[in-house]
Design a protein around this motif. Structure first.
Motif, PDB file in Angstrom:
ATOM      1  N   UNK A   1      -2.523   7.425  -2.414  1.00 45.57           N
ATOM      2  CA  UNK A   1      -3.053   6.668  -3.532  1.00 45.57           C
ATOM      3  C   UNK A   1      -2.064   6.422  -4.653  1.00 45.57           C
ATOM      4  N   UNK A   2      -0.787   6.703  -4.414  1.00 49.05           N
ATOM      5  CA  UNK A   2       0.227   6.468  -5.445  1.00 49.05           C
ATOM      6  C   UNK A   2       0.707   5.025  -5.361  1.00 49.05           C
ATOM      7  N   UNK A   3       0.716   4.348  -6.490  1.00 50.89           N
ATOM      8  CA  UNK A   3       1.074   2.936  -6.514  1.00 50.89           C
ATOM      9  C   UNK A   3       2.584   2.772  -6.657  1.00 50.89           C
ATOM     10  N   UNK A   4       3.120   1.781  -5.954  1.00 52.06           N
ATOM     11  CA  UNK A   4       4.543   1.470  -6.008  1.00 52.06           C
ATOM     12  C   UNK A   4       4.791   0.346  -7.008  1.00 52.06           C
ATOM     13  N   UNK A   5       6.056   0.022  -7.203  1.00 54.37           N
ATOM     14  CA  UNK A   5       6.410  -1.094  -8.063  1.00 54.37           C
ATOM     15  C   UNK A   5       6.064  -2.414  -7.368  1.00 54.37           C
ATOM     16  N   UNK A   6       5.648  -3.432  -8.124  1.00 51.44           N
ATOM     17  CA  UNK A   6       5.330  -4.721  -7.506  1.00 51.44           C
ATOM     18  C   UNK A   6       6.537  -5.323  -6.800  1.00 51.44           C
ATOM     19  N   UNK A   7       6.287  -5.927  -5.647  1.00 58.78           N
ATOM     20  CA  UNK A   7       7.341  -6.638  -4.942  1.00 58.78           C
ATOM     21  C   UNK A   7       7.566  -8.000  -5.600  1.00 58.78           C
ATOM     22  N   UNK A   8       8.601  -8.702  -5.141  1.00 58.59           N
ATOM     23  CA  UNK A   8       8.880 -10.027  -5.707  1.00 58.59           C
ATOM     24  C   UNK A   8       7.711 -10.979  -5.472  1.00 58.59           C
TER      25      UNK A   8
END
Length: 358
Positions: free
Chosen positions: A153-160
């Motif tokens: 459930x850990x969110x990553x950085x948005x992709x391009x």
């Protein structure tokens, strides 16, 4: 003729009689399946698209293991039933709940085999006006950027590809660029209850409005529709107000919940309802024109404003969830008492036997 104020950009003056009304799905409850954050038995507990970590508001008094459990999402079991004072008592609060209701594979609807939002409310049996709000576990954040979540459930950085998009769009509770609302629809299954159903929406000014969809006194699936009585279809009869195109923030609406009202003269006790989705037909607030200068990249006014609002929304959401987590940790887990008539071990049993013999 009665006129309404329509939020629009200057380009609308050139629109003539063209229509810019658009239909979008505000929230689709079949998308809220739990598919991440597995428990000790391997069963997923949260919805990956909408999972949020509120450990950031927990402070340093919690361990890392405790913070790892501080996640919630819009999956059905996390939703709440809020009863008004006339309907609230210990029993009604205990049994009123929201679940994921599976639709039979044999059902003659396009979403057969999926799960929808199912709710049970225990209304009072005596003559009393009562109502229940079915609300998400937290207020849907309008400025949360779209990103992926891992198995924990850990969110990553948005992709391009995700940059410029928002997490709760595309059927998860948020529609942006909304001007005047023309119509609202709810796909629901009725069980012949006479209660009234309202849809609750909140806008970019943080104003919550409720829209009467009608009563639930029918059997089977039905689409209830609210039509704006003040909507003017002819653009020439509208009163057009011009706003600066930049740096005005993008207007939006987000789903705040349902409200079911029970009249004092109607039958009380148990109410059950099922909801598949909520859709909105609306005018565009601004035209998505490709401008010659990237004003936001140059000035960053809207980005700064939206980041501040996002941090405010997340702080309110996080504080509420932490208080709930603390309360859950304090709750008793035992269902029965430990018997004083049975031996806990062989030694303790012998001790009691010796005492009796003496």
């Amino acid at each position: 003729m009665k006129k309404t104020l329509v939020l629009t950009a200057a380009a609308m003056l050139l629109a003539g009689t063209f229509s810019f009304a658009k239909e979008s799905v505000l929230i689709d409850f079949t998308l809220l399946e739990a598919d991440t954050c597995a428990d000790e038995n391997g069963n997923p507990t949260q919805n990956a698209r909408t999972v949020q970590d509120f450990a950031r508001a927990a402070g340093s008094s919690f361990t890392n293991d405790q913070k790892a459990l501080m996640k919630t999402s819009l999956t059905w079991s996390e939703w709440e039933v809020q009863l008004n004072s006339s309907a609230r008592n210990v029993q009604s609060v205990a049994v009123s709940q929201v679940v994921g209701a599976p639709v039979k594979e044999s059902a003659e609807v396009p979403f057969a085999g999926s799960k929808v939002l199912g709710v049970r409310v225990l209304f009072p049996t005596w003559n009393s006006n009562a109502n229940a709000r079915i609300v998400p576990p937290y207020e849907i954040q309008a400025f949360e950027p779209l990103s992926d979540a891992d198995a924990e459930g850990n969110r990553s950085e948005p992709t391009d590809e995700q940059k410029g998009k928002y997490l709760y769009e595309e059927g998860y509770g948020l529609i942006r660029n909304v001007g005047t609302i023309k119509s609202i629809s709810v796909t629901t299954m009725g069980d012949n209850f006479p209660h009234q159903l309202y849809v609750l929406l909140k806008d970019n000014d943080n104003v919550e409005r409720r829209y009467l969809m009608g009563n639930l006194q029918f059997d089977g699936w039905k689409t209830l529709v609210w039509n704006n009585p003040d909507y003017i279809s002819e653009v020439r009869t509208r009163e057009v107000r011009i706003y600066p195109v930049y740096p005005r923030g993008m207007p939006f609406v987000k789903f705040a919940g349902f409200q079911v009202t029970r009249d004092a003269s109607d039958i009380g006790e148990n109410f059950v309802g099922y909801f598949k989705d909520v859709k909105v037909i609306y005018d565009l607030a601004v035209l998505n024109a490709d401008r010659d200068i990237d004003e936001e990249a140059l000035w960053g006014i809207v980005t700064k404003r939206e980041n501040e609002r996002q941090m405010h929304e997340m702080s309110l959401f996080g504080s509420k969830q932490v208080l709930r987590y603390i309360e859950k940790e304090k709750m008793a887990t035992e269902d029965t008492f430990t018997s004083s008539l049975e031996a806990d071990s062989g030694d303790s049993g012998n001790g009691r036997a010796d005492a009796v013999e003496k």
